[in-house]
Design a protein around this motif. Sequence first.
Motif: not given
Length: 150
Positions: A23-42
């Motif tokens: 979550d921290a890395r995605l927010k820092a590098e992409h301004d994307l919380p991990l929860g949103q990443f998981e939803f987008l993947r689904f």
Amino acid sequence: MTQLTALFADLVRLETRLYNALDARLKAEHDLPLGQFEFLRFIAGRTTTRVYDMAQEMAITVGATSKAVDRLEAAGRCRRTANPDDRRSSLVEITPAGAAILAAATPTVEAELRHRLGAVLSADALEELAGTLSTLRQRAESDPRTDRTA
């Protein structure tokens, strides 16, 4: 025999630390919380999906899932359309902006997981762990005693 409570504690703590690091890395590098990443993947894995289907997959309530979709939609990463087969629900699909950020963020997630898991376990151990976790997840999802919050 392994102490099951100690195993449970290790599993939960590992999941928490992995989630927080990703979550921290995605927010820092992409301004994307991990929860949103998981939803987008689904969402990206389907032509369209319902909020209910997403809630079932994530094992959270429909209300929490709907709020998450609201945030994704506000960010332009997905869109809802009327469900022609059921007026009570809508269909969710990924937008080009959602697909683009998912494509950009996926290598980041994979790199972090390689660092935290792949660098620690052999390929055989990772394969065995994946199989074991899949078996446990399937059992949990099919157990009638499992709390179905969605």
